[in-house]
Design a protein around this motif. Structure first.
Motif, short mmCIF file in Angstrom:
data_model
loop_
_atom_site.label_atom_id
_atom_site.label_comp_id
_atom_site.label_asym_id
_atom_site.label_seq_id
_atom_site.Cartn_x
_atom_site.Cartn_y
_atom_site.Cartn_z
N ALA A 134 -10.26 -62.09 184.24
CA ALA A 134 -10.44 -63.11 183.25
C ALA A 134 -9.59 -62.94 181.96
CB ALA A 134 -11.87 -63.45 182.87
N VAL A 135 -9.83 -61.46 181.66
CA VAL A 135 -9.01 -61.03 180.50
C VAL A 135 -7.44 -60.83 180.72
CG1 VAL A 135 -11.05 -59.70 179.68
CG2 VAL A 135 -9.77 -58.76 181.08
N HIS A 136 -7.23 -60.81 182.00
CA HIS A 136 -5.66 -60.61 182.36
C HIS A 136 -5.01 -61.85 182.39
CE1 HIS A 136 -2.39 -59.17 185.38
NE2 HIS A 136 -2.32 -58.76 184.12
N MET A 137 -5.58 -63.02 182.49
CA MET A 137 -5.02 -64.35 182.70
C MET A 137 -4.22 -64.86 181.55
SD MET A 137 -4.60 -66.67 184.83
CE MET A 137 -5.92 -66.53 186.07
N ARG A 138 -4.57 -64.64 180.26
CA ARG A 138 -3.56 -65.08 179.36
C ARG A 138 -2.32 -64.59 179.39
NH1 ARG A 138 -4.98 -67.60 174.26
NH2 ARG A 138 -7.09 -67.40 174.47
N ARG A 139 -2.18 -63.18 179.50
CA ARG A 139 -1.05 -62.64 179.41
C ARG A 139 -0.23 -62.90 180.72
NH1 ARG A 139 0.87 -57.31 180.82
NH2 ARG A 139 -1.26 -56.72 181.35
N MET A 152 -28.58 -51.70 172.53
CA MET A 152 -28.50 -50.18 172.56
C MET A 152 -26.87 -49.75 172.63
SD MET A 152 -31.31 -48.91 171.62
CE MET A 152 -31.07 -47.20 172.16
N PRO A 153 -26.57 -48.85 172.09
CA PRO A 153 -25.14 -48.15 172.38
C PRO A 153 -24.91 -47.75 173.63
CG PRO A 153 -25.99 -47.30 170.32
CD PRO A 153 -27.10 -47.97 170.88
N SER A 154 -23.79 -48.25 174.29
CA SER A 154 -23.52 -47.96 175.66
C SER A 154 -22.15 -47.40 175.93
CB SER A 154 -23.74 -49.30 176.36
OG SER A 154 -23.18 -49.55 177.51
N LEU A 155 -22.12 -46.42 176.38
CA LEU A 155 -20.75 -45.61 176.71
C LEU A 155 -20.19 -46.70 177.79
CD1 LEU A 155 -21.78 -41.89 177.18
CD2 LEU A 155 -20.54 -43.06 175.35
N GLN A 156 -20.87 -47.32 178.62
CA GLN A 156 -20.10 -48.06 179.60
C GLN A 156 -19.48 -49.36 178.98
OE1 GLN A 156 -19.89 -48.20 183.12
NE2 GLN A 156 -18.77 -50.21 182.86
N THR A 157 -20.12 -49.65 178.02
CA THR A 157 -19.18 -50.77 176.96
C THR A 157 -17.95 -50.14 176.40
OG1 THR A 157 -21.31 -52.07 176.83
CG2 THR A 157 -19.44 -52.31 175.18
N LEU A 158 -18.12 -49.08 175.93
CA LEU A 158 -17.13 -48.29 175.29
C LEU A 158 -15.87 -48.22 176.25
CD1 LEU A 158 -15.92 -46.76 172.82
CD2 LEU A 158 -16.85 -44.79 173.85
N SER A 159 -16.16 -47.79 177.59
CA SER A 159 -15.18 -47.71 178.38
C SER A 159 -14.62 -48.97 178.93
CB SER A 159 -15.93 -47.16 179.72
OG SER A 159 -16.79 -47.77 180.40
N GLU A 160 -15.02 -50.16 178.65
CA GLU A 160 -14.69 -51.35 178.99
C GLU A 160 -13.52 -51.91 178.08
OE1 GLU A 160 -17.87 -53.88 179.58
OE2 GLU A 160 -18.66 -53.10 181.21
N TRP A 161 -13.46 -51.46 176.90
CA TRP A 161 -12.56 -51.85 175.76
C TRP A 161 -10.86 -51.52 176.12
CZ3 TRP A 161 -12.86 -55.08 171.81
CH2 TRP A 161 -14.13 -55.59 171.35
N PRO A 162 -10.60 -50.47 176.67
CA PRO A 162 -9.21 -50.24 176.92
C PRO A 162 -8.40 -51.59 177.59
CG PRO A 162 -10.44 -48.38 177.25
CD PRO A 162 -11.14 -49.23 177.16
N GLU A 163 -9.24 -52.22 178.60
CA GLU A 163 -8.64 -53.08 179.33
C GLU A 163 -8.31 -54.36 178.41
OE1 GLU A 163 -9.72 -56.23 183.05
OE2 GLU A 163 -11.29 -54.88 182.01
#
Length: 255
Positions: free
Chosen positions: A192-197, A228-239
């Motif tokens: 999904a996040v890759h579709m626009r580009r 709650m703060p989530s390291l998993q969420t943090l790791s998803e942002w680079p994409e």
């Protein structure tokens, strides 16, 4: 040069980079007001980048215009699956999948449903040919054997094995399929996040495929978002940051 730019981009696309920079600057500066501002900015960055509801909202805004069902009954000559979902494990002689394997699974599913006639796998880590020895090396024959075992007829699978990035996925696929790609109905299948580009890259070549997104943000019935703060969420942002920067570069270059 390509390796250097890729490495630089990996830093720029990682929110941890900005968090560390703010911390280091706050530690180095002598001005107490500036120091407090930098610490404050750092706290805001940590809160935002580790917040699941915020991350979900931003991602959904990025891809929501592509999030709709396919036209009922429409059949596509080509279902083009963009790479990034696997690598070939030479030590164990098998394919290993990443968290975006839905791209390939969706392509196989749509083929089995009769929605696409032929599956085009645009260069992926498991199939890329690398004669120079620099970068990942795939195993097209091994991947084809895997697909046959999954029930995919070899005559309906087309492997594009040379591209190193999304832009080259388009140009190499066009070289492989020729005018047939321009005249036949095609379906672009990617995250999904890759579709626009990805669509932007296809449109730059005068191609306007329909689209099918995968790896969407799933809301589990009966389970709400955690604040709650989530390291998993943090790791998803680079994409997502990678997609934003890549899309901006495409626009600057007229793609």
């Amino acid at each position: 040069m390509y390796f250097i730019l890729s490495s630089l981009l990996s830093f720029v696309c990682n929110p941890v980079f900005y968090i560390i920079v703010c911390l280091v600057l706050a530690w180095l500066v002598k001005n107490r007001i500036v120091k407090k501002v930098l610490y404050g900015v750092n706290i805001v960055l940590v809160i935002l980048f580790t917040n699941q509801p915020f991350s979900r909202f931003v991602k959904e805004q990025w891809y929501k215009e592509y999030d709709h069902p396919l036209p009922a009954g429409k059949v596509y000559q080509y279902g083009i699956v963009l790479g990034g979902y696997s690598n070939w494990d030479w030590e164990r002689n098998r394919v290993e999948f990443s968290e975006i394997a839905d791209r390939l699974l969706a392509g196989i599913y749509l083929y089995k449903q009769g929605t696409v006639k032929k599956l085009v796998l645009a260069s992926d880590g498991s199939i890329i040919e690398n004669p120079t020895g620099q970068g990942p090396k795939g195993n097209p024959r091994g991947m084809m054997a895997f697909l046959r075992a999954m029930g995919m007829p070899e005559h309906d699978v087309i492997l594009e094995v040379k591209a190193r990035n999304t832009r080259e996925n388009v140009t190499r696929t066009l070289e492989l399929l020729g005018d047939s790609l321009r005249t036949s109905p095609s379906l672009l299948i990617t995250s999904a996040v890759h579709m626009r580009r990805s669509l932007s890259a296809f449109q730059a070549e005068g191609l306007h495929p329909d689209y099918y997104i995968t790896d969407t943000q799933v809301r589990i019935d009966g389970e709400g978002d955690s604040w709650m703060p989530s390291l998993q969420t943090l790791s998803e942002w680079p994409e997502l940051l990678h997609e934003w920067i890549g899309y901006l570069v495409y626009k600057v270059k007229g793609w």
